[in-house]
Motif scaffolding. Structure first.
Motif, PDB file in Angstrom:
ATOM      1  N   TYR A  21      -2.506  -3.412  -4.337  1.00 24.96           N
ATOM      2  CA  TYR A  21      -2.091  -1.994  -3.966  1.00 24.96           C
ATOM      3  C   TYR A  21      -3.482  -1.022  -3.449  1.00 24.96           C
ATOM      4  N   ARG A  22      -2.712  -0.798  -2.183  1.00 28.52           N
ATOM      5  CA  ARG A  22      -3.858  -0.244  -0.741  1.00 28.52           C
ATOM      6  C   ARG A  22      -2.890   0.580  -0.774  1.00 28.52           C
ATOM      7  N   SER A  23      -3.600   1.971   0.330  1.00 29.44           N
ATOM      8  CA  SER A  23      -2.779   2.978   1.010  1.00 29.44           C
ATOM      9  C   SER A  23      -1.960   2.089   2.655  1.00 29.44           C
ATOM     10  N   VAL A  24      -0.360   2.476   2.256  1.00 33.14           N
ATOM     11  CA  VAL A  24      -0.360   1.940   3.980  1.00 33.14           C
ATOM     12  C   VAL A  24      -1.202   1.554   5.261  1.00 33.14           C
ATOM     13  N   GLY A  25      -2.009   2.537   5.120  1.00 34.66           N
ATOM     14  CA  GLY A  25      -3.121   2.485   6.492  1.00 34.66           C
ATOM     15  C   GLY A  25      -3.839   1.341   5.973  1.00 34.66           C
ATOM     16  N   ASP A  26      -4.423   1.496   4.734  1.00 36.25           N
ATOM     17  CA  ASP A  26      -5.053  -0.158   5.055  1.00 36.25           C
ATOM     18  C   ASP A  26      -4.280  -0.992   5.052  1.00 36.25           C
ATOM     19  N   THR A  81      -2.264   2.086  11.726  1.00 35.72           N
ATOM     20  CA  THR A  81      -3.319   2.544  11.748  1.00 35.72           C
ATOM     21  C   THR A  81      -4.640   3.996  11.968  1.00 35.72           C
ATOM     22  N   ARG A  82      -3.543   3.977  13.229  1.00 34.30           N
ATOM     23  CA  ARG A  82      -4.490   5.362  13.911  1.00 34.30           C
ATOM     24  C   ARG A  82      -3.794   6.778  13.550  1.00 34.30           C
ATOM     25  N   PHE A  83      -2.267   6.901  12.865  1.00 30.18           N
ATOM     26  CA  PHE A  83      -1.763   7.465  12.576  1.00 30.18           C
ATOM     27  C   PHE A  83      -1.814   7.747  10.403  1.00 30.18           C
ATOM     28  N   ALA A  84      -2.905   6.571  10.312  1.00 32.10           N
ATOM     29  CA  ALA A  84      -3.502   6.973   8.999  1.00 32.10           C
ATOM     30  C   ALA A  84      -4.535   7.634   8.182  1.00 32.10           C
ATOM     31  N   LYS A  85      -5.123   8.165   9.365  1.00 34.23           N
ATOM     32  CA  LYS A  85      -6.853   8.555   9.654  1.00 34.23           C
ATOM     33  C   LYS A  85      -6.711  10.110   9.549  1.00 34.23           C
ATOM     34  N   ARG A 105       1.161  -1.483   0.172  1.00 38.16           N
ATOM     35  CA  ARG A 105       0.113   0.063   0.182  1.00 38.16           C
ATOM     36  C   ARG A 105       0.891   1.358   0.158  1.00 38.16           C
ATOM     37  N   TYR A 106       0.305   2.058  -0.632  1.00 31.10           N
ATOM     38  CA  TYR A 106       1.033   3.567  -0.682  1.00 31.10           C
ATOM     39  C   TYR A 106       0.961   4.174   0.344  1.00 31.10           C
ATOM     40  N   CYS A 107       1.170   5.970   0.456  1.00 33.54           N
ATOM     41  CA  CYS A 107       0.625   6.608   1.536  1.00 33.54           C
ATOM     42  C   CYS A 107      -0.799   7.135   1.068  1.00 33.54           C
ATOM     43  N   SER A 108      -1.058   7.407   0.302  1.00 32.57           N
ATOM     44  CA  SER A 108      -2.116   8.035  -0.534  1.00 32.57           C
ATOM     45  C   SER A 108      -2.729   7.692  -1.918  1.00 32.57           C
ATOM     46  N   SER A 109      -3.652   7.381  -2.467  1.00 32.87           N
ATOM     47  CA  SER A 109      -3.932   7.741  -3.798  1.00 32.87           C
ATOM     48  C   SER A 109      -3.101   8.271  -4.444  1.00 32.87           C
ATOM     49  N   ALA A 110      -2.708   7.855  -5.789  1.00 29.42           N
ATOM     50  CA  ALA A 110      -2.326   8.492  -6.834  1.00 29.42           C
ATOM     51  C   ALA A 110      -3.586   9.094  -7.404  1.00 29.42           C
ATOM     52  N   THR A 111      -3.602  10.579  -7.892  1.00 34.29           N
ATOM     53  CA  THR A 111      -4.407  10.789  -9.016  1.00 34.29           C
ATOM     54  C   THR A 111      -3.373  10.651  -9.993  1.00 34.29           C
ATOM     55  N   ARG A 112      -4.043  11.043 -11.508  1.00 34.99           N
ATOM     56  CA  ARG A 112      -3.648  10.662 -13.057  1.00 34.99           C
ATOM     57  C   ARG A 112      -2.977  12.354 -13.346  1.00 34.99           C
ATOM     58  N   PRO A 113      -2.021  12.225 -14.159  1.00 30.46           N
ATOM     59  CA  PRO A 113      -1.830  13.617 -14.165  1.00 30.46           C
ATOM     60  C   PRO A 113      -1.878  13.490 -15.723  1.00 30.46           C
ATOM     61  N   VAL A 143       8.035  -3.726  -4.185  1.00 33.50           N
ATOM     62  CA  VAL A 143       9.519  -3.765  -3.240  1.00 33.50           C
ATOM     63  C   VAL A 143       9.596  -3.112  -2.160  1.00 33.50           C
ATOM     64  N   PRO A 144       9.406  -4.207  -1.205  1.00 29.65           N
ATOM     65  CA  PRO A 144       8.842  -4.010   0.300  1.00 29.65           C
ATOM     66  C   PRO A 144      10.503  -3.124   1.470  1.00 29.65           C
ATOM     67  N   SER A 145       8.772  -2.005   1.563  1.00 30.45           N
ATOM     68  CA  SER A 145       9.472  -1.187   2.819  1.00 30.45           C
ATOM     69  C   SER A 145       9.111  -0.984   4.444  1.00 30.45           C
ATOM     70  N   PRO A 146       9.807  -0.011   4.710  1.00 32.67           N
ATOM     71  CA  PRO A 146       9.627   0.248   6.394  1.00 32.67           C
ATOM     72  C   PRO A 146       8.205   0.782   6.613  1.00 32.67           C
ATOM     73  N   VAL A 147       7.312   1.049   7.455  1.00 35.01           N
ATOM     74  CA  VAL A 147       6.546   1.780   7.489  1.00 35.01           C
ATOM     75  C   VAL A 147       7.156   2.615   9.133  1.00 35.01           C
ATOM     76  N   VAL A 148       6.262   3.887   8.753  1.00 29.81           N
ATOM     77  CA  VAL A 148       7.042   5.116   9.800  1.00 29.81           C
ATOM     78  C   VAL A 148       6.428   5.934  10.020  1.00 29.81           C
ATOM     79  N   VAL A 149       6.104   6.643  11.336  1.00 33.18           N
ATOM     80  CA  VAL A 149       4.875   7.402  10.920  1.00 33.18           C
ATOM     81  C   VAL A 149       6.078   8.719  11.610  1.00 33.18           C
TER      82      VAL A 149
END
Length: 341
Positions: free
Chosen positions: A206-211, A133-137, A27-35, A64-70
């Motif tokens: 492909y979801r957001s990190v929060g999801d 989860t909490r800080f994804a809101k 998942r990504y931080c947020s969904s992307a809009t199409r440029p 690509v694996p990545s760490p989850v950070v706040v």
């Protein structure tokens, strides 16, 4: 006090050898809009090529694996403390030590960071999915997001979350706007060694990190009971239905709720309710079907479908004697006031 400091290079070496912890979905931080246009292999893609390129890009990046950070910062004068879950964190330079992360715009967090110019990158441990989860809101503009969450102040006031795997305390180095995101660069002033295996995400969808962290915590029944709200039920159903479709998602939703309830049976008051569950599965699936933006985030979805959060929604379809009956609890009862949409 924070524990002993290690170098940025040492922290990165430790991160690279850690096995995957949380790995089903990306998942990504947020969904992307199409440029309007996208540079690709030195040329500009047309609008018709754009969806193909985006899907290809997602297929690559989700593996690509990545760490989850706040990322945390604070304006104590204004009594605003804020955190943001992010999966787009990476190191940029060792001399000087520079890291980066991305924020979708517009964002209250971006505005606060411009004001404070200092922040901490809290690398979550494998047991801290509830923080992600909490800080994804989305945060209220004036809300203290760290209320009831243990933390200490870092060297420049940025909140350091308790028991995280590691910390990078930074000051603003630079910030740019690229596409639909702000790219932040921070110069690392202090590091705290990794004390536990970090929480990582890896891809199947492909979801957001929060999801991702929310669904993993739900499926593992490690989601804090205080976070198992009506909105959390909607988020869970939305994720399953988006991924599998209503028919395949329905047994997953029902089984997941029963499993979570069993794990928290000492806290559950009413227990599993068949009619309530099927009703909201139908309502969420119907709202998804009517949505004209397939890449919308859950937060954007709820903003557009506010009726799903209305406490009176169920009462518009059911009389109390129907929905509160034992029969409705055990098997689906159709509404007696209005037909389902």
């Amino acid at each position: 006090m924070l524990r002993k400091v290690v170098t940025m290079a040492a922290s990165r070496r430790m991160l690279r050898v850690v096995p995957l912890i949380c790995g089903k979905h990306f998942r990504y931080c947020s969904s992307a809009t199409r440029p309007q246009q996208t540079l690709y292999n030195g040329s500009v893609s047309t609008e018709s090529e754009e969806p193909i390129l985006q899907r290809s890009f997602k297929n690559v990046m989700r593996r690509v694996p990545s760490p989850v950070v706040v990322v945390t910062t604070a304006s104590y004068q204004d009594q605003i403390l804020r955190g943001m879950t992010c999966g787009s964190f990476t190191s940029v330079s060792f001399k000087p030590p520079i890291v980066s992360f991305c924020i979708q715009h517009p964002s209250h967090m971006h505005e606060l960071l411009l004001q404070t110019k200092h922040f901490a990158i809290n690398i979550l441990s494998k047991n801290q999915a509830h923080y992600a989860t909490r800080f994804a809101k989305p945060a209220d503009e004036s809300k203290d997001q760290l209320q009831s969450i243990p933390y200490e102040e870092g060297i420049n006031g940025a909140p350091i979350l308790a028991d995280v795997a590691g910390v990078l305390e930074c000051k603003l180095h630079d910030v740019h706007t690229v596409g639909d995101h702000h790219v932040w660069y921070g110069e690392v002033l202090k590091t705290t060694e990794l004390r536990d295996e970090p929480l990582l995400y890896f891809a199947r969808t492909y979801r957001s990190v929060g999801d991702e962290v929310f669904m993993t915590a739900f499926e593992d029944t490690t989601l804090l009971f205080e976070d198992w709200t009506h909105a959390a039920h909607l988020r869970m159903a939305w994720n399953y239905i988006k991924e599998y479709g209503r028919e395949k998602a329905t047994p997953l939703i029902k089984t997941g709720i029963k499993k979570y309830n069993e794990q928290n049976k000492d806290k559950i008051v009413r227990g599993y309710h068949e009619t309530l569950t099927v009703f909201f599965i139908h309502m969420v699936a119907d709202a998804i079907k009517k949505c004209d933006h397939p890449d919308i985030t859950f937060e954007e979805f709820i903003e557009k479908q506010t009726y799903l959060s209305d406490k009176e929604l169920l009462n518009r379809y059911y009389s109390p004697h129907i929905i509160n009956s034992h029969r409705a609890k055990m098997m689906f009862e159709p509404p007696d006031k209005h037909e389902l949409p």
